[in-house]
Structures are given as structure tokens and as C-alpha cells.
Design a protein around this motif. Structure first.
Motif, PDB file in Angstrom:
ATOM      1  N   THR A  46       0.821  -1.205   0.000  1.00  0.00           N
ATOM      2  CA  THR A  46       0.000   0.000   0.000  1.00  0.00           C
ATOM      3  C   THR A  46       0.855   1.254   0.000  1.00  0.00           C
ATOM      4  N   THR A  47       1.993   1.243   0.715  1.00  0.00           N
ATOM      5  CA  THR A  47       2.914   2.377   0.694  1.00  0.00           C
ATOM      6  C   THR A  47       4.356   1.877   0.717  1.00  0.00           C
ATOM      7  N   ASN A  48       5.246   2.649   0.089  1.00  0.00           N
ATOM      8  CA  ASN A  48       6.679   2.350   0.108  1.00  0.00           C
ATOM      9  C   ASN A  48       7.444   3.652  -0.161  1.00  0.00           C
ATOM     10  N   ASP A  49       7.460   4.521   0.837  1.00  0.00           N
ATOM     11  CA  ASP A  49       8.082   5.839   0.690  1.00  0.00           C
ATOM     12  C   ASP A  49       8.673   6.245   2.046  1.00  0.00           C
ATOM     13  N   GLN A  50       9.993   6.301   2.136  1.00  0.00           N
ATOM     14  CA  GLN A  50      10.657   6.588   3.405  1.00  0.00           C
ATOM     15  C   GLN A  50      10.420   8.024   3.891  1.00  0.00           C
ATOM     16  N   ILE A  83       3.979   6.888   7.329  1.00  0.00           N
ATOM     17  CA  ILE A  83       3.951   5.431   7.182  1.00  0.00           C
ATOM     18  C   ILE A  83       4.878   5.099   6.011  1.00  0.00           C
ATOM     19  N   ALA A  84       6.099   4.735   6.324  1.00  0.00           N
ATOM     20  CA  ALA A  84       7.104   4.524   5.278  1.00  0.00           C
ATOM     21  C   ALA A  84       6.821   3.280   4.442  1.00  0.00           C
ATOM     22  N   ILE A 109      -4.655 -13.927   7.072  1.00  0.00           N
ATOM     23  CA  ILE A 109      -4.786 -12.565   6.571  1.00  0.00           C
ATOM     24  C   ILE A 109      -3.959 -11.659   7.465  1.00  0.00           C
ATOM     25  N   GLY A 110      -3.210 -10.735   6.872  1.00  0.00           N
ATOM     26  CA  GLY A 110      -2.365  -9.876   7.690  1.00  0.00           C
ATOM     27  C   GLY A 110      -2.196  -8.492   7.124  1.00  0.00           C
ATOM     28  N   ALA A 111      -1.734  -7.599   7.991  1.00  0.00           N
ATOM     29  CA  ALA A 111      -1.410  -6.225   7.608  1.00  0.00           C
ATOM     30  C   ALA A 111      -0.181  -5.804   8.393  1.00  0.00           C
ATOM     31  N   ASP A 112       0.783  -5.192   7.705  1.00  0.00           N
ATOM     32  CA  ASP A 112       2.027  -4.755   8.332  1.00  0.00           C
ATOM     33  C   ASP A 112       2.264  -3.285   7.987  1.00  0.00           C
ATOM     34  N   ALA A 113       2.785  -2.541   8.954  1.00  0.00           N
ATOM     35  CA  ALA A 113       3.077  -1.123   8.722  1.00  0.00           C
ATOM     36  C   ALA A 113       4.300  -0.721   9.530  1.00  0.00           C
ATOM     37  N   THR A 114       5.145   0.137   8.925  1.00  0.00           N
ATOM     38  CA  THR A 114       6.345   0.653   9.577  1.00  0.00           C
ATOM     39  C   THR A 114       6.417   2.157   9.362  1.00  0.00           C
ATOM     40  N   THR A 115       6.664   2.908  10.445  1.00  0.00           N
ATOM     41  CA  THR A 115       6.789   4.354  10.325  1.00  0.00           C
ATOM     42  C   THR A 115       8.249   4.721  10.038  1.00  0.00           C
TER      43      THR A 115
END
Length: 202
Positions: A105-109, A113-114, A154-160
Motif C-alpha cells: 500500500t505504501t513504500n516511501d521513506q 507510514i514509510a 490474513i495480515g497487515a504490516d506497517a512501519t513508520t
């Protein structure tokens, strides 16, 4: 063997043969008598699948079908005195399907939400005794105990960008047979898990 059809799509196939020798506990069971005629389990596994990477590598899909046969299956027996011993008995046929879909869904450092993604996997297991007899009882065709017919994750992962992360997962396991005769079955179950953490390179 893997063949790229296009830059985004590939298909693959594999065939593998392996064996599993008996363990020390199976060679020297609770009877105390060393089993000298116990052979290794051996089998063939065949797989056929496809991988897709779409939407500028944001969407990843992997689909796989497999067929596994196991011969000289080592099974547990019990003598008249209640002691356990092991013998080679029959064979099993394990067919199934596995699939996973993952979307970034996102990939931007530079964003709060990076990195983040959602995913789902599904497995279908048709694991049965191909030829399995215990004394006068024939279990051929029955499902292998302890193996759910279907599983869903089913999963969801997020990193700030500061290093905090969260992982959410949901698992579902369909009912399983609890004995060789398939007369007792366990209930299906749901499991929800969450993990929060912090990563930083000092």
C-alpha cells in the motif's frame, strides 16, 4: 524449472524425491527391542505454479498446486502389554493448493507510514491414506489426522519512518480428523494476533 512468460508473469514446475530415515526412538521403542527391519520413508513431490508481479511490483501473487506421495509410512503400533513399537505400513497421497496475494500500500521513506502492505494466503489440503491397514481395519481413503482441510491467513504490516512497526494477523483452521478412522474430529478455530515494536540502528 522456471519460465518467464513476460516481465510480470512466470510459471514454474518442480519434481523432488526424498527420504526420511527412522528416528532412534522408532528404532528402539518402549518395548526395548531394537527394530532391524524398519525402512526409511520415501516419496515424490510434484509442484506446478505461477508467479505474478503487477501494478509496478505493488501486487504479488503466487499460486501453487502440489502432489506428494509417501511410501513405507512409519506408523505406531501397541502390543498386548501396552508397549509401543513402529512398523512400515502403507502409503499416503497428499494433494493440495497454496496461494498468497500481497499488496504494497505504501513504500516511501519520506512519509509518516514509510512501508505498509496487506496480504492473504490460503491452503487446501487433501491428505489421505492411499493404502493403510491396521490389523483387520482398512483406513485406505481416510483423511490424515491432524491436518486441516483448509487454512486461511490474513495480515497487515506497517512501519513508520521513525522505526515503529505493527503486525496484525488473523488465522483460520478448518476442522481436523483426530484419529485414523476419522470418527472423531476437532473443531475449527480462529486466532487473532498483534505485535507492536520499534527498530533503530545505533
Amino acid at each position: 524449472v522456471l519460465k518467464k512468460i513476460t516481465k510480470e508473469i512466470s510459471v514454474y514446475a518442480s519434481a523432488a524425491k526424498g527420504f526420511s530415515p527412522p528416528t532412534s526412538a522408532e528404532v528402539v521403542p518402549s518395548t526395548g527391542v531394537i527394530t532391524t527391519d524398519l525402512n526409511a520413508e520415501e516419496g515424490w513431490n510434484y509442484e506446478l505454479g505461477t508467479r505474478l508481479s503487477l501494478l509496478n511490483n505493488k501486487l504479488f501473487i503466487d499460486l501453487n498446486g502440489f502432489h506428494f506421495t509417501l511410501n513405507n509410512t512409519i506408523v505406531q503400533r501397541r502390543d498386548a502389554g501396552g508397549a509401543d513399537f513402529f512398523v512400515n505400513a502403507g502409503s499416503t497421497k497428499q494433494r493440495g493448493f497454496e496461494g498468497i496475494v500481497q499488496y504494497k500500500t505504501t513504500n516511501d521513506q519520506n512519509k509518516l507510514i514509510a512501508q505498509s502492505n496487506v496480504w492473504m494466503s490460503y491452503t487446501y489440503n487433501n491428505f489421505r491414506y492411499k493404502d493403510f491397514k491396521q490389523l483387520t481395519v482398512d483406513y485406505s481413503g481416510n483423511r490424515l489426522p491432524g491436518v486441516p482441510i483448509s487454512t486461511v491467513a490474513i495480515g497487515a504490516d506497517a512501519t513508520t519512518k521513525q522505526g515503529f512497526y505493527i503486525n496484525l494477523t488473523y488465522n483460520y483452521n478448518e476442522t481436523v480428523a483426530l484419529n485414523d478412522a476419522n470418527t472423531f474430529r476437532g473443531t475449527d478455530f480462529h486466532l487473532l494476533a498483534a505485535r507492536i515494536g520499534y527498530k533503530h540502528l545505533f
